[in-house]
Scaffold this motif. Structure first.
Motif: not given
Length: 303
Positions: A180-188, A190-193
Motif C-alpha cells: 500500500e505504501c508503494c501503491t499510494c505513497p502519500s505522506s499521511k 505511508s506513516v499510518l501503514n
C-alpha cells in the motif's frame, strides 16, 4: 496468447530476457526493438518489462485470486523487486493487458506515484528517463535474489489458502501494508501503514506498543549502534505523527519541519519496513519474539 505487462522506467537488466516461471518473464526493451515489436505510446519508453502470459479475463479480482493464478500475477513480482531493492524507487507503469503487445491497454492501476515527490523524483526527473539519462542496472545475481524472494512470497500466499494457521499472518499483513505504501505513497497514508505494520508484526501486547515496535524494528534493522539509533529516532517521529493522524488532530508543522524534507523521510520509513520484512520472512510470530528476546537479554552487561 494474452499478455500482461508492467513497465519499469528506471531499471535496466543485463540480458534481453530472464525466465521467472512458466508465465512470468523479465524482458528488456532491446528484446522488443530487435523483434520490431511496437509498444503503445504509454509504455514504449520504459526500459524493462515484467510480462505475464496468463489469461486473467476481464472480470479479474485481485483480492480473490485462485491458487493456480497466484504465481502468474505481474504485480507480485513487482512488489518482490521493490521489497529487495530499497536504495532507490523503482518507477513503474500501470498493469497493461491485451491479446498482443501492440494492443495493450491499461488493465489494473497498481500505483499512484504522482501523490508524493519521492526521493529524487520530480516531473523533470521522470521526463529525463525518456532519453535514458537515469537508469539503474540490475545484474544477474540481484535478479536471482529477486526471483528467490518472489517464489518464497508466492509459497506463503498459497499456504495461506491451504493452512492459514501454519503461517505468520502478521508478516503477510505487514507485507500488504508495504504494498500500500508503494501503491499510494502519500505522506499521511505511508506513516499510518508503516507504523501499523511494524507494530502488528513485532509487538504482541498493547502495553507500550509504539515504543516496543520502534525499538524492536531498530534491533532487526541493523547490527550497528548508529544505524539502530537512527532507525529508532525515525520511528519515534513517525509514531508521533501517526498519533496525530489517528486522532484527526491538526498537524503541527514542526513535526515535519524538524525532518528537513518529508518525502525523503517517507522513503526512509519504507526502507526500514522493507528491511524488517526481509529479515523476518519465513519466521513464525513466536520465532520473531524469541529472536528479539535473545537480542535484548544477550546485550552487553551494565558496567
Amino acid at each position: 496468447m494474452p499478455v500482461n505487462v508492467i513497465g519499469l522506467l528506471n531499471v535496466a537488466i543485463d540480458k534481453e530476457e530472464y525466465v521467472v516461471n512458466e508465465h512470468i518473464r523479465l524482458i528488456s526493451r532491446e528484446f522488443f526493438e530487435r523483434q520490431n515489436i511496437s509498444m503503445p505510446s504509454d509504455i514504449r519508453f520504459y526500459k524493462t518489462f515484467i510480462v505475464s502470459t496468463d489469461d486473467f479475463g476481464t472480470d479479474f479480482d485481485g483480492a480473490n485470486v485462485p491458487e493456480e493464478k497466484k504465481g502468474s500475477i505481474p504485480t507480485h513480482f513487482l512488489w518482490a523487486m521493490k521489497l529487495l531493492i530499497s536504495e532507490y524507487d523503482i518507477v513503474n507503469s500501470e498493469w497493461f493487458a491485451g491479446e498482443s503487445y501492440e494492443q495493450l491497454k491499461q488493465f489494473v492501476v497498481v500505483s499512484n506515484q504522482d501523490s508524493i515527490l519521492s526521493t529524487y523524483l520530480s516531473d523533470d526527473w521522470i521526463t529525463s528517463f525518456k532519453i535514458d539519462n537515469i537508469v539503474h542496472n540490475i545484474n544477474e545475481g540481484t535478479i536471482s535474489d529477486i526471483i528467490i524472494l518472489y517464489h518464497r512470497i508466492i509459497d506463503l500466499y498459497k499456504a495461506q489458502d491451504k493452512s492459514p494457521d501454519d503461517i505468520n499472518l502478521h508478516w503477510l499483513y505487514a507485507y500488504t501494508k508495504f504494498q500500500e505504501c508503494c501503491t499510494c505513497p502519500s505522506s499521511k497514508f505511508s506513516v499510518l501503514n508503516i507504523t501499523s505494520a511494524l507494530e502488528f508484526l513485532l509487538v504482541n501486547t498493547s502495553n507500550e506498543s509504539e515504543y516496543r515496535a520502534a525499538y524492536f524494528a531498530a534491533l532487526i534493522y541493523s547490527e550497528q549502534f548508529e544505524d539502530r539509533l537512527m532507525c529508532f529516532n525515525f520511528l519515534k517521529w513517525a509514531y508521533s505523527v501517526r498519533d496525530k493522524l489517528s486522532s484527526s488532530s491538526p498537524l503541527d508543522q514542526k513535526l515535519f519541519v524538524d525532518k528537513s524534507q518529508l518525502p525523503e523521510n517517507i522513503y526512509k520509513l519504507r526502507e526500514i519496513l522493507a528491511r524488517v520484512l526481509l529479515r523476518t520472512l519465513g519466521l513464525t510470530n513466536r520465532e520473531i519474539q524469541d529472536k528479539i528476546n535473545g537480542m535484548i537479554f544477550n546485550c552487553p552487561s551494565f558496567m
